[in-house]
Design an enzyme around this catalytic site. Sequence first.
Site, mmCIF file in Angstrom:
data_model
loop_
_atom_site.group_PDB
_atom_site.id
_atom_site.type_symbol
_atom_site.label_atom_id
_atom_site.label_comp_id
_atom_site.label_asym_id
_atom_site.label_seq_id
_atom_site.Cartn_x
_atom_site.Cartn_y
_atom_site.Cartn_z
ATOM 1 N N ASP A 81 45.578 39.944 48.894
ATOM 2 C CA ASP A 81 46.632 38.550 49.093
ATOM 3 C C ASP A 81 47.652 39.032 50.622
ATOM 4 O O ASP A 81 48.003 38.567 51.615
ATOM 5 C CB ASP A 81 47.186 37.540 48.332
ATOM 6 N N ARG A 132 38.396 40.189 39.907
ATOM 7 C CA ARG A 132 38.685 39.589 39.394
ATOM 8 C C ARG A 132 39.160 37.878 38.624
ATOM 9 O O ARG A 132 39.297 37.736 39.456
ATOM 10 C CB ARG A 132 40.282 39.980 38.818
ATOM 11 N N ASP A 151 49.826 39.507 44.738
ATOM 12 C CA ASP A 151 48.867 39.712 44.476
ATOM 13 C C ASP A 151 49.130 40.674 45.936
ATOM 14 O O ASP A 151 48.957 40.417 46.937
ATOM 15 C CB ASP A 151 47.722 38.125 44.898
ATOM 16 N N THR A 176 38.984 34.241 33.052
ATOM 17 C CA THR A 176 38.110 35.497 31.520
ATOM 18 C C THR A 176 39.017 37.189 32.775
ATOM 19 O O THR A 176 39.748 37.852 31.361
ATOM 20 C CB THR A 176 37.275 35.367 32.042
HETATM 21 O O1 LIG Z 1 43.531 45.654 36.325
HETATM 22 P P1 LIG Z 1 43.046 43.858 36.009
HETATM 23 O O2 LIG Z 1 43.053 43.649 35.299
HETATM 24 O O3 LIG Z 1 41.513 44.003 36.433
HETATM 25 O O4 LIG Z 1 43.451 44.234 37.555
HETATM 26 C C1 LIG Z 1 44.098 44.192 39.110
HETATM 27 C C2 LIG Z 1 42.558 44.390 40.053
HETATM 28 O O5 LIG Z 1 42.925 42.977 40.365
HETATM 29 C C3 LIG Z 1 42.964 43.264 41.881
HETATM 30 O O6 LIG Z 1 42.321 42.403 42.942
HETATM 31 P P2 LIG Z 1 41.733 41.116 42.749
HETATM 32 O O7 LIG Z 1 40.184 40.321 41.912
HETATM 33 O O8 LIG Z 1 43.064 40.529 43.320
HETATM 34 O O9 LIG Z 1 40.405 40.843 43.789
HETATM 35 P P3 LIG Z 1 40.759 41.103 45.372
HETATM 36 O O10 LIG Z 1 41.152 43.008 45.391
HETATM 37 O O11 LIG Z 1 40.195 41.337 46.424
HETATM 38 O O12 LIG Z 1 42.195 40.810 45.524
HETATM 39 C C4 LIG Z 1 43.508 44.085 42.237
HETATM 40 O O13 LIG Z 1 43.581 44.635 43.117
HETATM 41 C C5 LIG Z 1 42.809 45.239 41.360
HETATM 42 O O14 LIG Z 1 41.507 44.953 41.722
HETATM 43 O O1 LIG Z 2 49.851 41.654 39.620
HETATM 44 C C1 LIG Z 2 48.154 41.758 40.204
HETATM 45 C C2 LIG Z 2 47.367 41.793 38.991
HETATM 46 C C3 LIG Z 2 46.394 41.987 39.596
HETATM 47 N N1 LIG Z 2 46.384 42.085 40.444
HETATM 48 C C4 LIG Z 2 47.146 41.614 41.603
HETATM 49 O O2 LIG Z 2 46.989 41.620 42.811
HETATM 50 N N2 LIG Z 2 48.582 41.083 41.202
HETATM 51 MG MG LIG Z 3 43.024 39.497 44.524
#
Ligand SMILES: O=P(O)(O)OC[C@H]1O[C@H](OP(=O)(O)OP(=O)(O)O)[C@H](O)[C@@H]1O
Ligand SMILES: O=c1cc[nH]c(=O)[nH]1
Ligand SMILES: [Mg+2]
Length: 209
Positions: free
Chosen positions: A203, A104, A200, A108
């Site tokens: 993370d 994400r 997160d 944006t």
């Molecule tokens: O519904 P949304 O607003 O799209 O957010 C949710 C997304 O955000 C997080 O991923 P992230 O972008 O943090 O990537 P990661 O899993 O690599 O940490 C989560 O695991 C989802 O994929």
């Molecule tokens: O709360 C949130 C939203 C998006 N992605 C995450 O990992 N946590």
């Molecule tokens: Mg993430």
Amino acid sequence: MAKLQVLDHPLIQHKLSLIRDEKTGSKEFRELVEEVAMLMAYEVTRDFPLQEVEVQTPVALAKSKVLAGRKVGLVPILRAGLGMVDGMLRLIPAARVGHVGLYRDPETLSPVEYYCKLPSDIAERDLIVIDPMLATGGSASAAITFLKDRGAKNIKLMCLIAAPEGIQAVQSKHDDVDIFVAAVDERLNDHGYIIPGLGDAGDRLFGTK
Ligand SMILES: O=P(O)(O)OC[C@H]1O[C@H](OP(=O)(O)OP(=O)(O)O)[C@H](O)[C@@H]1O
Ligand SMILES: O=c1cc[nH]c(=O)[nH]1
Ligand SMILES: [Mg+2]
């Protein structure tokens, strides 16, 4: 309209509270996410069809039931979805696993795709898209669109925690996709994080920051 199911089994809810706790470190967090995914898989597969078979027990012939051989595909959204794969494979060991890489954009909040590897026969499979977090719904919607563009027809979405905004976004774009979650939280904050959520997920799973 597809259904939204909140899986309120006591074991799922108990483990989710431990997952949310900021004091839970990566090792325990990973184990708990895997366990909850396994428990959720039990409910998500409830509509899988059965067929009758005869089994010779040590004492008699039993009329019994086995899964009717539906092909299953698990599609974790990288990275955080990876934390749920092993738990689900414990219950559905024959499932194939396809990976969709999305992150994400922090400004944006739109999903950016960076990887995709899917089983060649996804059109014939019952697909379960998995990701711990459904926040704005952008990532899950994009992953589902991506699968549909490649012929997928039968898709479910399974997440640990959802924001109302994310549920609404997925339902409005994909009203054929049933959504399974362990909790629906209050809202998103200004950075698109789920409140109260768990922080997160990627993370916390992988110890990055
Ligand atoms: O519904 P949304 O607003 O799209 O957010 C949710 C997304 O955000 C997080 O991923 P992230 O972008 O943090 O990537 P990661 O899993 O690599 O940490 C989560 O695991 C989802 O994929
Ligand atoms: O709360 C949130 C939203 C998006 N992605 C995450 O990992 N946590
Ligand atoms: Mg993430």
